[in-house]
Design a protein around this motif. Structure first.
Motif, PDB file in Angstrom:
ATOM      1  N   VAL A 171     -23.370 -18.107  62.855  1.00 37.17           N
ATOM      2  CA  VAL A 171     -24.194 -17.165  63.617  1.00 37.17           C
ATOM      3  C   VAL A 171     -25.237 -17.941  64.429  1.00 37.17           C
ATOM      4  N   ASN A 172     -25.702 -19.069  63.884  1.00 38.80           N
ATOM      5  CA  ASN A 172     -26.708 -19.876  64.582  1.00 38.80           C
ATOM      6  C   ASN A 172     -26.203 -20.444  65.904  1.00 38.80           C
ATOM      7  N   ILE A 173     -24.879 -20.623  66.014  1.00 39.99           N
ATOM      8  CA  ILE A 173     -24.323 -21.136  67.274  1.00 39.99           C
ATOM      9  C   ILE A 173     -24.497 -20.074  68.356  1.00 39.99           C
ATOM     10  N   ILE A 174     -24.178 -18.834  68.005  1.00 46.33           N
ATOM     11  CA  ILE A 174     -24.287 -17.745  68.971  1.00 46.33           C
ATOM     12  C   ILE A 174     -25.745 -17.537  69.368  1.00 46.33           C
ATOM     13  N   LYS A 175     -26.640 -17.589  68.362  1.00 45.82           N
ATOM     14  CA  LYS A 175     -28.073 -17.439  68.636  1.00 45.82           C
ATOM     15  C   LYS A 175     -28.541 -18.459  69.665  1.00 45.82           C
ATOM     16  N   ASP A 176     -28.163 -19.722  69.469  1.00 47.36           N
ATOM     17  CA  ASP A 176     -28.652 -20.796  70.341  1.00 47.36           C
ATOM     18  C   ASP A 176     -28.024 -20.781  71.725  1.00 47.36           C
ATOM     19  N   CYS A 177     -26.780 -20.288  71.853  1.00 49.32           N
ATOM     20  CA  CYS A 177     -26.116 -20.483  73.150  1.00 49.32           C
ATOM     21  C   CYS A 177     -26.145 -19.258  74.054  1.00 49.32           C
ATOM     22  N   MET A 178     -26.602 -18.109  73.565  1.00 49.95           N
ATOM     23  CA  MET A 178     -26.622 -16.899  74.391  1.00 49.95           C
ATOM     24  C   MET A 178     -27.374 -17.110  75.700  1.00 49.95           C
ATOM     25  N   ARG A 179     -28.644 -17.524  75.587  1.00 51.83           N
ATOM     26  CA  ARG A 179     -29.477 -17.665  76.784  1.00 51.83           C
ATOM     27  C   ARG A 179     -29.006 -18.804  77.691  1.00 51.83           C
ATOM     28  N   PRO A 180     -28.760 -19.995  77.134  1.00 47.26           N
ATOM     29  CA  PRO A 180     -28.288 -21.066  78.010  1.00 47.26           C
ATOM     30  C   PRO A 180     -27.002 -20.712  78.765  1.00 47.26           C
ATOM     31  N   LEU A 181     -26.066 -20.031  78.113  1.00 48.87           N
ATOM     32  CA  LEU A 181     -24.813 -19.707  78.809  1.00 48.87           C
ATOM     33  C   LEU A 181     -25.036 -18.680  79.913  1.00 48.87           C
ATOM     34  N   THR A 182     -25.973 -17.752  79.681  1.00 56.24           N
ATOM     35  CA  THR A 182     -26.292 -16.774  80.730  1.00 56.24           C
ATOM     36  C   THR A 182     -26.910 -17.491  81.926  1.00 56.24           C
ATOM     37  N   LEU A 183     -27.890 -18.360  81.647  1.00 55.45           N
ATOM     38  CA  LEU A 183     -28.539 -19.102  82.732  1.00 55.45           C
ATOM     39  C   LEU A 183     -27.521 -19.965  83.477  1.00 55.45           C
ATOM     40  N   LEU A 184     -26.672 -20.593  82.708  1.00 53.94           N
ATOM     41  CA  LEU A 184     -25.669 -21.490  83.294  1.00 53.94           C
ATOM     42  C   LEU A 184     -24.741 -20.738  84.243  1.00 53.94           C
ATOM     43  N   SER A 185     -24.297 -19.550  83.820  1.00 54.80           N
ATOM     44  CA  SER A 185     -23.346 -18.832  84.669  1.00 54.80           C
ATOM     45  C   SER A 185     -24.016 -18.364  85.954  1.00 54.80           C
ATOM     46  N   ASN A 186     -25.340 -18.192  85.939  1.00 54.78           N
ATOM     47  CA  ASN A 186     -26.048 -17.774  87.156  1.00 54.78           C
ATOM     48  C   ASN A 186     -26.234 -18.892  88.167  1.00 54.78           C
ATOM     49  N   ILE A 187     -26.108 -20.133  87.729  1.00 56.25           N
ATOM     50  CA  ILE A 187     -26.282 -21.254  88.662  1.00 56.25           C
ATOM     51  C   ILE A 187     -25.115 -21.278  89.635  1.00 56.25           C
ATOM     52  N   ASN A 188     -25.441 -21.483  90.898  1.00 54.48           N
ATOM     53  CA  ASN A 188     -24.441 -21.367  91.948  1.00 54.48           C
ATOM     54  C   ASN A 188     -23.602 -22.642  92.075  1.00 54.48           C
ATOM     55  N   CYS A 189     -22.815 -22.934  91.046  1.00 59.71           N
ATOM     56  CA  CYS A 189     -21.898 -24.073  91.107  1.00 59.71           C
ATOM     57  C   CYS A 189     -20.832 -23.877  90.041  1.00 59.71           C
ATOM     58  N   ASP A 190     -19.720 -24.619  90.172  1.00 65.61           N
ATOM     59  CA  ASP A 190     -18.678 -24.521  89.155  1.00 65.61           C
ATOM     60  C   ASP A 190     -19.105 -25.290  87.909  1.00 65.61           C
ATOM     61  N   LYS A 191     -18.578 -24.847  86.763  1.00 67.04           N
ATOM     62  CA  LYS A 191     -18.923 -25.493  85.494  1.00 67.04           C
ATOM     63  C   LYS A 191     -17.658 -26.045  84.862  1.00 67.04           C
ATOM     64  N   ILE A 192     -17.773 -27.264  84.376  1.00 70.64           N
ATOM     65  CA  ILE A 192     -16.628 -27.899  83.742  1.00 70.64           C
ATOM     66  C   ILE A 192     -17.029 -28.286  82.330  1.00 70.64           C
TER      67      ILE A 192
END
Ligand SMILES: [Mn+2]
Length: 353
Positions: free
Chosen positions: A77-98
């Motif tokens: 559960v701690n993995i989901i807690k830690d990565c929710m916000r970073p993944l949201t921010l990451l997807s908003n950045i205007n570039c492809d992610k690898i």
């Protein structure tokens, strides 16, 4: 994505979301800062150079992003807690992610080639690569680097250089004990009550041993069977809890951590004979030590760059500074190892141009 977009890359590795010392909050600030680069590039001074950091065309997550091996308190559960916000921010950045997988997240390898078809809201893409980026050429079997400026670059997490990890991987192909215990630990009954269950297991085991085997009482076949099954049930409902809460120390004892790029390459950690990468620069992580090393050979010099980590604090190791919260910036002018000092402050550790 604009085809005229400049070749600008930002590489981070070893975030270990869900792990004990993960700096996910600092990483979120860093992502917000990257988001701002679109309107306002930043300049960083290093010796007599000026580095202009522009909005990246690609962000490369170079492995060990999710801590699937050893989450805090053994709880995923701690993995989901830690990565929710970073993944949201990451997807908003205007570039492809690898996302290139590392050893701590290689159980996601079934996703390779399946995520790239998902276009994010802003039209950017998210790809998962299980071994390295770019992929090997299918016809020639050669892993050729990506041309950026006057150098070619190749990206992999780096556990491939690690013999210990190779042995673990081979064993895990047949049976991965810690993963197996983790899976059972995540059954609700086990996760919530493993301590009580362990007491019951001990009582059944010792009590059964005393009554059944001492001949003090005579039991039928059926009562023996019930005893054996319930003892087994409580063993399975408690032992995974013990493993989950102690596996941290098991993993820490095998960590390849704090090796510089030079130590990785020179201490036979890296097998030169198995060299199959055709690139001027190999970018990797895994050892949590942002550093560089140039391997000289008659045919071609090869530069190794380690992207460091986002775990724990800065350390001094054998008189060398090992920074936390590091990243690599690449563009046509060269490669730069940088560290995020908080609140938009960036420092360059090494520059190659
Ligand atoms: Mn690793």
């Amino acid at each position: 994505m604009n085809s005229q977009m400049k070749q600008v890359y930002i590489v981070v590795s070893d975030l270990h979301f869900g792990g004990e010392e993960c700096n996910h909050k600092e990483f979120c600030c860093f992502l917000e800062w990257i988001c701002g680069l679109e309107n306002q590039p930043e300049t960083v001074e290093y010796k007599d150079k000026k580095i202009t950091i522009e909005n990246p065309a690609k962000i490369i997550l170079l492995g060990d992003i999710l801590e699937l091996w050893n989450p805090k308190n053994g709880d995923r559960v701690n993995i989901i807690k830690d990565c929710m916000r970073p993944l949201t921010l990451l997807s908003n950045i205007n570039c492809d992610k690898i996302y290139v997988l590392g050893n701590h997240d290689d159980s996601l390898d079934g996703l390779e080639g399946k995520v790239g078809c998902e276009t994010l809201v802003n039209g950017t893409k998210f790809y998962i690569y299980s071994g390295h980026y770019p992929k090997k050429d299918k016809r020639s079997g050669v892993a050729r680097g990506l041309q950026i400026g006057n150098r070619s670059y190749f990206f992999l997490h780096g556990h491939q250089f690690d013999k210990k990890q190779a042995i673990i991987k081979l064993i895990n192909k047949f049976w991965d004990p810690l993963d197996w215990f983790q899976d059972i630990f995540h059954i609700k009954f086990t996760k919530n009550h493993w301590k009580e269950n362990f007491v019951i297991f001990l009582c059944l085991l010792l009590g059964g041993r005393y009554f059944l085997w001492s001949g003090f009482l005579q039991f039928s076949f059926w009562s023996n069977l019930v005893w054996a099954m319930s003892t087994g049930f409580f063993a399975l409902s408690s032992i995974p809890g013990i493993v989950a809460s102690t596996q941290g120390s098991i993993y820490n004892s095998m960590k390849p951590i704090d090796k510089t790029a030079e130590q990785v390459i020179e201490n036979k950690y890296y097998q030169r004979s198995k060299e199959t990468i055709d690139a001027d620069v190999v970018v990797f992580g895994h050892t949590h030590f942002a550093s560089s090393y140039e391997l000289k050979s008659e045919t071609r010099n090869k530069l190794f760059l380690n992207s460091g980590c986002w775990v724990g604090n800065d350390k001094d190791i054998d008189g060398k500074k090992c920074y936390a919260n590091t990243f690599i910036f690449l563009d046509e002018t060269g490669a730069y190892i940088l560290t995020w000092r908080g609140s938009g402050k960036i420092e360059c550790i090494e520059a190659f141009n």
